[in-house]
Motif scaffolding. Structure first.
Motif, PDB file in Angstrom:
ATOM      1  N   GLY A 138       0.237   0.678  44.811  1.00  0.00           N
ATOM      2  CA  GLY A 138       0.613  -0.632  44.715  1.00  0.00           C
ATOM      3  C   GLY A 138      -0.191  -1.615  45.481  1.00  0.00           C
ATOM      4  N   ILE A 139      -0.488  -1.317  46.609  1.00  0.00           N
ATOM      5  CA  ILE A 139      -1.059  -2.284  47.628  1.00  0.00           C
ATOM      6  C   ILE A 139      -2.479  -2.400  47.129  1.00  0.00           C
ATOM      7  N   ALA A 140      -3.077  -1.428  46.703  1.00  0.00           N
ATOM      8  CA  ALA A 140      -4.556  -1.538  46.099  1.00  0.00           C
ATOM      9  C   ALA A 140      -4.700  -2.338  44.758  1.00  0.00           C
ATOM     10  N   ALA A 141      -3.732  -2.155  43.995  1.00  0.00           N
ATOM     11  CA  ALA A 141      -3.488  -3.235  42.717  1.00  0.00           C
ATOM     12  C   ALA A 141      -3.162  -4.645  43.180  1.00  0.00           C
ATOM     13  N   GLY A 142      -2.117  -4.943  44.042  1.00  0.00           N
ATOM     14  CA  GLY A 142      -2.277  -6.014  44.581  1.00  0.00           C
ATOM     15  C   GLY A 142      -3.450  -6.938  45.109  1.00  0.00           C
ATOM     16  N   MET A 143      -4.303  -5.962  45.889  1.00  0.00           N
ATOM     17  CA  MET A 143      -5.483  -6.658  46.470  1.00  0.00           C
ATOM     18  C   MET A 143      -6.470  -6.918  45.490  1.00  0.00           C
ATOM     19  N   PHE A 144      -6.602  -6.025  44.493  1.00  0.00           N
ATOM     20  CA  PHE A 144      -7.711  -6.115  43.187  1.00  0.00           C
ATOM     21  C   PHE A 144      -7.225  -7.412  42.746  1.00  0.00           C
ATOM     22  N   VAL A 145      -6.029  -7.807  42.325  1.00  0.00           N
ATOM     23  CA  VAL A 145      -5.703  -8.966  41.667  1.00  0.00           C
ATOM     24  C   VAL A 145      -5.858 -10.246  42.408  1.00  0.00           C
ATOM     25  N   LEU A 146      -5.543 -10.102  43.617  1.00  0.00           N
ATOM     26  CA  LEU A 146      -5.792 -11.275  44.561  1.00  0.00           C
ATOM     27  C   LEU A 146      -7.304 -11.626  44.529  1.00  0.00           C
ATOM     28  N   VAL A 147      -8.056 -10.654  44.847  1.00  0.00           N
ATOM     29  CA  VAL A 147      -9.536 -10.976  45.107  1.00  0.00           C
ATOM     30  C   VAL A 147     -10.085 -11.370  43.686  1.00  0.00           C
ATOM     31  N   HIS A 148      -9.807 -10.879  42.546  1.00  0.00           N
ATOM     32  CA  HIS A 148     -10.341 -11.182  41.250  1.00  0.00           C
ATOM     33  C   HIS A 148      -9.422 -12.076  40.293  1.00  0.00           C
ATOM     34  N   MET A 188      -4.689  17.323  32.042  1.00  0.00           N
ATOM     35  CA  MET A 188      -5.726  17.176  31.049  1.00  0.00           C
ATOM     36  C   MET A 188      -5.652  15.797  30.215  1.00  0.00           C
ATOM     37  N   VAL A 189      -4.688  15.116  30.249  1.00  0.00           N
ATOM     38  CA  VAL A 189      -4.630  13.692  29.786  1.00  0.00           C
ATOM     39  C   VAL A 189      -5.423  12.939  30.718  1.00  0.00           C
ATOM     40  N   LEU A 190      -4.978  13.007  31.915  1.00  0.00           N
ATOM     41  CA  LEU A 190      -5.572  12.066  33.046  1.00  0.00           C
ATOM     42  C   LEU A 190      -7.050  12.434  33.396  1.00  0.00           C
ATOM     43  N   SER A 191      -7.362  13.662  33.130  1.00  0.00           N
ATOM     44  CA  SER A 191      -8.856  13.970  33.026  1.00  0.00           C
ATOM     45  C   SER A 191      -9.862  13.325  32.188  1.00  0.00           C
ATOM     46  N   ALA A 192      -9.110  13.422  30.730  1.00  0.00           N
ATOM     47  CA  ALA A 192      -9.738  12.722  29.846  1.00  0.00           C
ATOM     48  C   ALA A 192      -9.790  11.303  29.925  1.00  0.00           C
ATOM     49  N   LEU A 193      -8.866  10.625  30.488  1.00  0.00           N
ATOM     50  CA  LEU A 193      -8.999   9.077  30.689  1.00  0.00           C
ATOM     51  C   LEU A 193     -10.022   8.806  31.758  1.00  0.00           C
ATOM     52  N   TYR A 194      -9.885   9.733  32.822  1.00  0.00           N
ATOM     53  CA  TYR A 194     -10.882   9.514  33.830  1.00  0.00           C
ATOM     54  C   TYR A 194     -12.527   9.510  33.527  1.00  0.00           C
ATOM     55  N   VAL A 195     -12.695  10.652  32.580  1.00  0.00           N
ATOM     56  CA  VAL A 195     -14.088  10.532  32.126  1.00  0.00           C
ATOM     57  C   VAL A 195     -14.550   9.165  31.327  1.00  0.00           C
ATOM     58  N   SER A 196     -13.439   8.492  30.574  1.00  0.00           N
ATOM     59  CA  SER A 196     -13.805   7.437  29.689  1.00  0.00           C
ATOM     60  C   SER A 196     -13.868   6.341  30.725  1.00  0.00           C
ATOM     61  N   THR A 197     -12.866   6.109  31.751  1.00  0.00           N
ATOM     62  CA  THR A 197     -12.593   4.760  32.299  1.00  0.00           C
ATOM     63  C   THR A 197     -12.993   4.680  33.771  1.00  0.00           C
ATOM     64  N   SER A 198     -13.580   5.784  34.401  1.00  0.00           N
ATOM     65  CA  SER A 198     -13.904   5.822  35.895  1.00  0.00           C
ATOM     66  C   SER A 198     -14.761   4.616  36.151  1.00  0.00           C
ATOM     67  N   ASP A 199     -15.616   4.154  35.426  1.00  0.00           N
ATOM     68  CA  ASP A 199     -16.564   3.203  35.838  1.00  0.00           C
ATOM     69  C   ASP A 199     -16.100   1.640  35.484  1.00  0.00           C
ATOM     70  N   LEU A 200     -14.992   1.488  35.197  1.00  0.00           N
ATOM     71  CA  LEU A 200     -14.398   0.353  35.035  1.00  0.00           C
ATOM     72  C   LEU A 200     -14.032  -0.396  36.479  1.00  0.00           C
ATOM     73  N   PRO A 258     -11.219  -1.940  37.924  1.00  0.00           N
ATOM     74  CA  PRO A 258     -10.026  -1.776  38.305  1.00  0.00           C
ATOM     75  C   PRO A 258      -9.721  -0.063  38.866  1.00  0.00           C
ATOM     76  N   VAL A 259     -10.409   0.536  37.801  1.00  0.00           N
ATOM     77  CA  VAL A 259     -10.226   1.969  38.204  1.00  0.00           C
ATOM     78  C   VAL A 259     -11.159   2.381  39.316  1.00  0.00           C
ATOM     79  N   LYS A 260     -12.283   1.769  39.675  1.00  0.00           N
ATOM     80  CA  LYS A 260     -12.911   2.331  40.949  1.00  0.00           C
ATOM     81  C   LYS A 260     -12.238   1.782  41.982  1.00  0.00           C
ATOM     82  N   ALA A 261     -11.546   0.637  41.929  1.00  0.00           N
ATOM     83  CA  ALA A 261     -10.803  -0.016  43.292  1.00  0.00           C
ATOM     84  C   ALA A 261      -9.575   0.879  43.413  1.00  0.00           C
TER      85      ALA A 261
END
Length: 395
Positions: free
Chosen positions: A385-395, A103-115, A117-120
């Motif tokens: 973890g790999i996705a987060a690292g790749m996002f940091v490297l690219v941005h 329930m908490v993650l669903s609420a966060l998804y609604v408010s942050t899914s367009d950011l 880092p979240v998209k990546a």
């Protein structure tokens, strides 16, 4: 409902102790079918609440009936320890952590899914989910499709699912094909036919309460009633464990009702993989995104109620059920159809992912890791973890 089969009453925990023991277990219960092992370790080895043979009988029962296996083993364990109230305490305690977190993650998804880092992050999770479903298709198919008639039933089911036929119709057809095509079980292995037992009064009361809930919901809000009954149907026809419910849920949510897009549903599956507890908690995500807070609650009740009712209602009938040749053939036919269902959903999920070299490599790596025996939880964590690292490297 059923007298406890453990040894002495002094070994029986209070309902509060039973609830909190399963609540603590639910906080760290990852790994799909592996959760059954954790339940056995606690109830049999650590607490001494049940005899190992009694617990193993429950595993066999829960594998032979529709619903989320780990959740049903939880209900069975509580039922054997403290009757129907014990089953409720264990069942609710085990599922509550996953429900609250989703329930908490669903609420966060609604408010942050367009950011960005979240998209990546979700693009990576989508690729991993495709790998998970593909792996389930391969592993399930290897163990299930061993005869020509199993291939026929699985192939027909795959074509019908891809064509968009209602999954309930396909499953019923698979059951009929099982009756028509499968040979009779080996008479040497047949169990003696037992008398059909009388229903337990406490189960009938519980069934009446559940029916009353759905009837009242229909009067109060027809949209929520449709959501609840859809999830209940998904669970009621999910032979093969909780993971088997996901392709059915995809068909109902994305194809039949168009409540969510394929991409959004995959994101819900991804959240279901990274939260503890049963994978069918994805229903909470679907309900929250479709009808908000009350939708999340109603969808959760809908997806869990049949699993609970089926296991507590079937325990007294277990010997009679497994002695039925008709049931055995129907069950096998339905089991074969799930390979076709998994294949069709793998294709549909893969088509919904915006592929490029990175998600492609991530999916391939996850699939190979699973084939080599890696745990699902660690595959998901490594992918994130790999996705987060790749996002940091690219941005």
């Amino acid at each position: 409902m059923v007298d406890p089969l453990s040894s002495s009453a002094s070994q029986q925990p209070s309902l509060g102790s039973l609830f909190f023991s399963f609540f603590r277990l639910g906080l760290t219960a990852f790994g799909g079918p592996a959760m059954v092992t954790y339940i056995r370790k606690m109830a049999v080895n650590e607490k001494g609440w049940l005899d190992g043979a009694v617990f193993d009988e429950g595993i066999a029962l829960c594998q032979a009936i529709p619903g989320a296996t780990a959740m049903q083993v939880t209900a069975y364990t509580g039922l054997r320890i403290r009757g129907i109230t014990g089953a409720l305490a264990a069942f609710v305690g085990f599922s509550l952590p996953a429900f609250i977190l989703m329930m908490v993650l669903s609420a966060l998804y609604v408010s942050t899914s367009d950011l960005p880092p979240v998209k990546a992050l979700f693009l990576a999770l989508q690729a991993i989910v495709v790998a998970l479903v593909a792996y389930a298709t391969v592993s399930f198919g290897k163990t299930s499709l061993t005869r020509w008639f199993s291939l026929v039933i699985a192939g027909i089911a795959a074509v019908l699912f891809i064509a968009g036929v209602n999954p309930i119709i396909v499953i019923l057809l698979a059951a009929l094909l099982g009756i028509a095509l499968l040979p009779a079980p080996d008479k040497k292995q047949e169990l003696p036919v037992t008398a059909f037992p009388r229903p337990e009064t406490s189960f009938l009361i519980l069934l009446a309460v559940a029916c009353t809930f759905f009837v009242l919901l229909n009067f109060l809000n027809t949209d929520l009633f449709t959501l609840a009954t859809t999830m209940a149907r998904v669970d009621l026809f999910a032979f093969g464990g909780g993971f088997a419910s996901l392709p059915l849920m995809f068909q109902e949510v994305v194809v039949v009702h168009s409540w969510l897009s394929s991409t959004t549903f995959i994101n819900g599956l991804a959240l279901g993989q990274v939260t503890p507890g049963p994978i069918v908690i994805t229903a909470t995500f679907v309900g929250f995104l479709t009808y908000g807070f009350w939708g999340g609650i109603v969808a959760t009740i809908g997806i869990f109620t049949p699993s609970f009712l089926v296991v507590v209602g079937t325990v007294p009938y277990y010997d009679w059920l497994r002695s039925s040749q008709l049931y055995q053939k129907m069950f096998q036919g339905i089991l074969f159809s799930f390979v076709g269902l998994l294949l069709s959903v793998t294709i549909k999920l893969a088509l919904a992912v915006p592929w490029s070299w990175f998600p492609g490599l991530l999916a391939a790596g996850a699939f190979i890791s699973l084939l080599l025996g890696a745990e699902i939880l660690w595959v998901v964590i490594a992918g994130v973890g790999i996705a987060a690292g790749m996002f940091v490297l690219v941005h």
